[in-house]
Design an enzyme around this catalytic site. Structure first.
Site, short mmCIF file in Angstrom:
data_model
loop_
_atom_site.label_atom_id
_atom_site.label_comp_id
_atom_site.label_asym_id
_atom_site.label_seq_id
_atom_site.Cartn_x
_atom_site.Cartn_y
_atom_site.Cartn_z
N HIS A 22 -2.59 7.29 -4.65
CA HIS A 22 -2.67 6.15 -3.74
C HIS A 22 -2.76 4.89 -4.58
O HIS A 22 -3.39 4.88 -5.64
CB HIS A 22 -3.92 6.28 -2.86
CG HIS A 22 -4.37 4.98 -2.26
ND1 HIS A 22 -5.43 4.26 -2.77
CD2 HIS A 22 -3.91 4.27 -1.19
CE1 HIS A 22 -5.60 3.16 -2.04
NE2 HIS A 22 -4.69 3.15 -1.09
N GLY A 24 -4.52 -5.41 14.89
CA GLY A 24 -3.32 -5.23 15.69
C GLY A 24 -2.09 -4.95 14.87
O GLY A 24 -0.97 -5.25 15.30
N SER A 43 0.85 -1.19 0.00
CA SER A 43 0.00 0.00 0.00
C SER A 43 0.88 1.23 0.00
O SER A 43 1.89 1.28 0.71
CB SER A 43 -0.92 0.00 1.23
OG SER A 43 -1.76 1.14 1.22
N VAL A 76 -2.30 -3.10 -3.61
CA VAL A 76 -2.59 -4.44 -4.15
C VAL A 76 -2.44 -5.43 -3.02
O VAL A 76 -1.50 -5.34 -2.22
CB VAL A 76 -1.66 -4.81 -5.34
CG1 VAL A 76 -2.09 -4.10 -6.61
CG2 VAL A 76 -0.20 -4.51 -5.03
N ARG A 105 0.76 -2.46 12.89
CA ARG A 105 1.61 -1.40 13.41
C ARG A 105 0.98 -0.04 13.09
O ARG A 105 0.85 0.33 11.92
CB ARG A 105 3.00 -1.49 12.80
CG ARG A 105 3.99 -0.46 13.34
CD ARG A 105 5.38 -0.76 12.80
NE ARG A 105 6.37 0.16 13.35
CZ ARG A 105 6.84 1.22 12.68
NH1 ARG A 105 6.41 1.49 11.45
NH2 ARG A 105 7.75 2.00 13.22
N HIS A 147 -6.47 7.65 -16.56
CA HIS A 147 -7.52 6.68 -16.83
C HIS A 147 -7.21 5.83 -18.06
O HIS A 147 -7.57 4.64 -18.11
CB HIS A 147 -8.87 7.38 -16.97
CG HIS A 147 -9.51 7.68 -15.65
ND1 HIS A 147 -10.26 6.75 -14.97
CD2 HIS A 147 -9.47 8.79 -14.86
CE1 HIS A 147 -10.68 7.28 -13.82
NE2 HIS A 147 -10.22 8.51 -13.74
N HIS A 173 -20.49 11.96 3.80
CA HIS A 173 -20.81 13.09 4.68
C HIS A 173 -20.50 14.43 4.03
O HIS A 173 -20.99 15.47 4.48
CB HIS A 173 -20.09 12.95 6.03
CG HIS A 173 -18.61 13.03 5.94
ND1 HIS A 173 -17.83 11.99 5.49
CD2 HIS A 173 -17.73 14.04 6.25
CE1 HIS A 173 -16.56 12.33 5.54
NE2 HIS A 173 -16.47 13.57 5.99
N HIS A 204 2.36 12.15 -1.22
CA HIS A 204 1.92 13.53 -1.01
C HIS A 204 3.02 14.48 -1.49
O HIS A 204 3.97 14.77 -0.73
CB HIS A 204 1.63 13.79 0.47
CG HIS A 204 0.46 13.04 1.01
ND1 HIS A 204 -0.84 13.31 0.63
CD2 HIS A 204 0.38 12.02 1.91
CE1 HIS A 204 -1.67 12.50 1.28
NE2 HIS A 204 -0.96 11.71 2.05
#
Length: 303
Positions: A109, A261, A95, A112, A263, A148, A178, A99
């Protein structure tokens, strides 16, 4: 679901993908590169976290590999799949979140991953997931079209219906309900992929992972020298707030990592180093900031 899952091949590929992406981002940044930390999870497994901070181009970039396992799944994994309760599991993935400092270079971002849940005297339940998405602060049509088209080309060998399906899924997933707005301009998102069998599904994962740099780096190079000032910086920090809101409220990977759990420093490395919120702020009509909302943060066919 033909083909027995080959965990070793998936892990080998993911570790190599992390290496290749970090090498390419280090060259693009031109600075000192990534610092690496390996970590172990108390419940089983661990990972390899790489973070670049205060680079010449990237204000923060994180590229994580993790392989965690255990005897029971966290609630985020069994809420929609109650049949998985009581199974042992393994989850592997890469992952990353980038930035850049320059507000004209978009955040990106990618992820896989592979998941398998097993129980004695039962067939394993497994699937692949992932994709990539782009979050510009200032919109450029040629950048989004390139992004794309690269995603579409990666999908085409697997069928004409694949890109439209996973493009639409990405649009739905990276949506802040939201706020009633998309996080960015989308890309690809898929999950629970196993209907093609292991070999073809794994081939698709590799194609998506391998196409990320082709999608992102040309945009980086096109925008990295664009002059910017305090106005652009403040808008970037404001829009980064949407990124934080999505990751902490909706993102499945964040929830799974925290509940299993994992890191915490590695899970939350996706958050930007600086961000701001303003009360009920709206861009002035006719400005480049307003154009982002009007032309880019809307569902569109880009390819």
């Amino acid at each position: 679901m033909n083909g027995r899952p080959d965990l070793d091949s998936v892990k080998t590929y993911l570790l190599d993908l992390q290496d290749r992406i970090c090498d390419a981002l280090t060259r693009a940044d031109g600075g000192e590169g990534f610092r690496e930390e390996t970590w172990e999870r108390e419940g089983g497994g661990g990972g390899r976290t790489r973070v670049l901070e205060n680079g010449r181009l990237f204000e923060k970039a994180g590229v994580n590999f993790s392989h965690v396992f255990g005897d029971g799944l966290p609630p985020s994994a069994t809420a929609a799949r109650p049949e998985l309760a009581g199974r042992s599991f393994q989850a592997l993935g890469v992952s990353l979140v980038i930035h850049p400092e320059n507000p004209y270079v978009p955040t990106s971002h990618a992820n896989v991953r592979f998941f398998i849940a097993e129980k004695e005297n039962a067939e394993p339940v497994w699937w692949f997931g992932g994709g990539y998405d782009l979050t510009p602060y200032y919109g450029f049509e040629e950048d989004v079209v390139h992004w794309h088209r690269t995603a579409k080309a990666a999908c085409e060998p697997f069928g004409e219906a694949v890109y439209p399906r996973f493009k639409a899924w990405c649009d739905r997933y990276f949506f802040l309900e939201h706020r009633n707005e998309p996080r960015g301009v989308g890309g690809l998102f898929f999950d629970d992929l196993n209907e093609w069998g292991f070999e073809r599904s794994f081939a698709f994962l590799r194609t998506v992972g391998d196409s990320y740099l082709n999608a992102y780096l040309p945009i980086v190079e096109r925008r990295r020298n664009t002059p910017w000032g305090e106005r652009e910086r403040q808008f970037q920090l404001y829009r980064r707030g949407r990124y934080v809101e999505f990751n902490l409220v909706y993102d499945r990977g964040t929830l799974f990592g925290l509940q299993s759990g994992g890191r915490t420093e590695s899970i939350l490395m996706s958050l930007p180093p600086l961000v701001s919120w303003r009360y009920d702020w709206r861009p002035e009509p006719g400005t480049p900031e307003a154009e982002l909302y009007e032309r880019f943060l809307v569902p569109r066919e880009w390819s």
